[in-house]
Scaffold this motif. Structure first.
Motif, PDB file in Angstrom:
ATOM      1  N   LYS A  39       0.849  -1.196   0.000  1.00 12.41           N
ATOM      2  CA  LYS A  39       0.000   0.000   0.000  1.00 12.41           C
ATOM      3  C   LYS A  39       0.884   1.244   0.000  1.00 12.41           C
ATOM      4  N   ASN A  40       1.282   1.704   1.185  1.00 11.89           N
ATOM      5  CA  ASN A  40       2.119   2.915   1.163  1.00 11.89           C
ATOM      6  C   ASN A  40       3.310   2.909   2.109  1.00 11.89           C
ATOM      7  N   SER A  41       3.577   1.785   2.798  1.00 12.78           N
ATOM      8  CA  SER A  41       4.679   1.831   3.777  1.00 12.78           C
ATOM      9  C   SER A  41       6.008   2.202   3.113  1.00 12.78           C
ATOM     10  N   GLY A  98       6.624 -10.206   3.310  1.00  9.85           N
ATOM     11  CA  GLY A  98       6.422 -11.527   2.728  1.00  9.85           C
ATOM     12  C   GLY A  98       5.329 -11.535   1.673  1.00  9.85           C
ATOM     13  N   SER A  99       4.289 -10.756   1.886  1.00  9.21           N
ATOM     14  CA  SER A  99       3.185 -10.763   0.916  1.00  9.21           C
ATOM     15  C   SER A  99       3.647 -10.229  -0.439  1.00  9.21           C
ATOM     16  N   ASP A 102       6.060 -12.790  -1.948  1.00  5.08           N
ATOM     17  CA  ASP A 102       5.346 -13.983  -2.419  1.00  5.08           C
ATOM     18  C   ASP A 102       4.589 -13.692  -3.706  1.00  5.08           C
ATOM     19  N   THR A 138      11.289  -5.486   3.946  1.00  4.20           N
ATOM     20  CA  THR A 138      11.002  -4.460   4.959  1.00  4.20           C
ATOM     21  C   THR A 138      10.359  -5.015   6.229  1.00  4.20           C
ATOM     22  N   ASN A 147      14.119 -18.007   0.400  1.00  2.00           N
ATOM     23  CA  ASN A 147      13.644 -19.369   0.150  1.00  2.00           C
ATOM     24  C   ASN A 147      12.879 -19.420  -1.167  1.00  2.00           C
ATOM     25  N   LYS A 160      -5.881 -20.834   0.761  1.00  2.00           N
ATOM     26  CA  LYS A 160      -4.580 -20.157   0.845  1.00  2.00           C
ATOM     27  C   LYS A 160      -3.528 -21.243   0.677  1.00  2.00           C
ATOM     28  N   THR A 179      15.132  -0.156   7.536  1.00  2.04           N
ATOM     29  CA  THR A 179      13.815  -0.069   6.885  1.00  2.04           C
ATOM     30  C   THR A 179      12.715  -0.588   7.814  1.00  2.04           C
ATOM     31  N   SER A 182      10.115   1.624  10.940  1.00  3.33           N
ATOM     32  CA  SER A 182       8.753   2.151  10.801  1.00  3.33           C
ATOM     33  C   SER A 182       7.669   1.105  11.060  1.00  3.33           C
ATOM     34  N   HIS A 198       8.398 -21.021  12.347  1.00  2.00           N
ATOM     35  CA  HIS A 198       9.205 -21.678  11.300  1.00  2.00           C
ATOM     36  C   HIS A 198      10.267 -22.579  11.930  1.00  2.00           C
ATOM     37  N   HIS A 269       1.297 -24.348  10.261  1.00  2.29           N
ATOM     38  CA  HIS A 269       1.083 -23.526   9.069  1.00  2.29           C
ATOM     39  C   HIS A 269      -0.149 -23.963   8.280  1.00  2.29           C
ATOM     40  N   HIS A 283      -0.919 -13.658   9.301  1.00  2.00           N
ATOM     41  CA  HIS A 283      -0.299 -14.981   9.435  1.00  2.00           C
ATOM     42  C   HIS A 283       0.327 -15.203  10.825  1.00  2.00           C
TER      43      HIS A 283
END
Ligand code: NZQ
Ligand code: ZN
Length: 387
Positions: A39-41, A98-99, A102, A138, A147, A160, A179, A182, A198, A269, A283
């Motif tokens: 989005k905007n980070s 991660g999103s 991915d 970030t 990975n 999912k 980074t 924030s 994990h 998971h 998640h």
């Protein structure tokens, strides 16, 4: 220790001030980039400015694909594939968590494929090539930066699912701990919960637990995640804590965490992905709810010894009765998660018991795709322990 083969081709560029190195890396690959972000980070924390400046400096052309949402959506991946194909993008730059990474991996594979990208998730096709990928991470959390896996939600079917291939490793990943200054506290907490999960998945599911190297690797990185997160919560600009957390989360899922373990499974998971698919739950939060319940179920099924041993190493628990030691370990984990501000029960997170059967049935899709042994009845038991 079980036999293994280890392959990890991702180059890591780590440290403060390293984002502008993306330009040079992009130039080496050549061609037009598809720049993928959320989005905007990255616009508010300065990553976008540093990154695009370095692309300009190195004469790299790019096209943007913003708007990746947490728990990335298949429809948005498909748009990205279309954009990459129609505009002749030769590689992808992912800037975010991660999103974003991915979704970028999915686009990278989809751009080199004639059919629908979902084929790679439901077992209909295998990835045989992908566009090169550079990532600027970030959030320390998923390990996706080093990975070959990726996870996408099919919003229509509420699945999912994950995919992956040796072609899906990022070529280069840039990890600048600054980074992450924030990050909102809850994202730091989700990341820590994810990284710990994990580390424990293969550790507890292995059929061969005589593996001193990987056991001690897991203990060390779990402690590093916990200690660095505590420091970050007190002082968000503690550079060394941010650095420790960033590198720990990468190491928590780059393959080293399960080397030599036998037939490891990703039970927490599989269940969590069902929660994210149905409720769009973050998640790391879903895992914080499932992990303590998973451990209580684990003790019933496998006995308390390995969990108590973990508790001794991580939390310094000492008990003459291993069963008590194991329960104290679960409580210590719960206290750590609660201390991060996480709500660790399904009911506290708006998931009613009447939905448990649907959640379990949904989780079984992934259990079967991943070839895991847990039954639907056991998944239900774990959900009940997490209510
Ligand atoms: O969208 P923007 O504005 O960028 O905001 C993001 C997003 O809202 C924000 N954020 C990211 N970096 C930030 C920041 N805010 C402030 N400062 C920064 N530096 O954080 C929010 C969450 O981002 P997301 O990318 O969703 O977080 P995360 O890294 O935890 O990724 C979670 C996704 O990765 C999958 C998860 O299932 C989930 O879909 N996973 C991927 C894995 C893999 N590829 O190996 C393994 C994991 O087990 C996991 O399944
Ligand atoms: Zn995870």
């Amino acid at each position: 220790m079980d036999n293994f083969s280890f392959y990890n081709p991702t180059r890591i560029i780590f440290g403060a001030g390293s984002v502008p190195r993306a330009g040079k890396e992009a130039k080496k690959i050549g061609g037009k980039a598809l720049l993928v972000y959320g989005k905007n980070s990255i616009k508010t924390n300065g990553v976008y400015a540093q990154l695009t400046e370095s692309l300009k400096k190195n004469g790299v052309e790019w096209l943007e694909h913003p708007g990746v949402k947490p728990n990335p959506a298949l429809s948005h991946v498909r748009e990205g594939v279309k954009k990459a194909k129609e505009n002749g993008c030769g590689f992808i730059i992912a800037a975010g968590g991660g999103s974003v990474i991915d979704e970028s991996k999915a686009i990278a594979a989809g751009a080199n494929y004639e059919g629908d990208v979902w084929d790679f998730f439901c077992g209909k096709a295998r990835i045989s090539s992908a566009l090169p990928l550079i990532t600027v991470l970030t959030i320390p959390a998923t390990g996706s930066e080093m990975n070959s896996g990726f996870v996408v939600t099919n919003e229509e079917t509420k699945q999912k699912y994950s995919s992956g291939s040796p072609f899906s490793f990022p070529k280069v990943s840039i990890l600048d701990p600054e980074t992450t200054y924030s990050l909102p506290k809850e994202q730091t907490a989700y990341g820590a919960s994810d990284a710990v999960c994990h580390l424990i998945e293969a550790y507890f599911s292995t059929k061969d637990s005589d593996n001193l190297v990987t056991d001690n690797f897991v203990h060390g990185i779990v402690k590093s995640v916990m200690k660095s997160t505590e420091r970050i919560m007190k002082d968000p600009r503690d550079y060394n804590a941010r650095a420790a957390m960033m590198w720990s989360a990468t190491l928590a899922l780059n393959g080293l965490q399960s080397l030599g373990y036998k037939k490891a499974e990703f039970t927490n998971h599989a269940i969590e992905h069902s929660l994210s698919a149905i409720y769009d739950m973050p998640h790391g939060l879903g895992l914080a709810v499932i992990m303590p319940a998973y451990f209580r179920h684990y003790v019933k099924k496998n006995g308390p010894e390995r969990l108590y041993g973990f508790g001794r190493e991580i939390f310094g628990i000492t008990q003459s009765d291993p069963l008590k030691g194991a329960e104290e370990t679960v409580k210590a984990l719960e206290n750590w998660l609660k201390g991060l501000g996480l709500k660790i029960k399904l009911s506290e997170n708006g998931v009613p018991e009447k939905d448990f059967a649907d959640i379990a049935a949904n989780a079984m899709g992934l259990v079967n795709l991943w070839g895991m042994t847990i039954t639907e009845k056991e998944v239900l038991e774990i959900l009940k322990l997490a209510k």
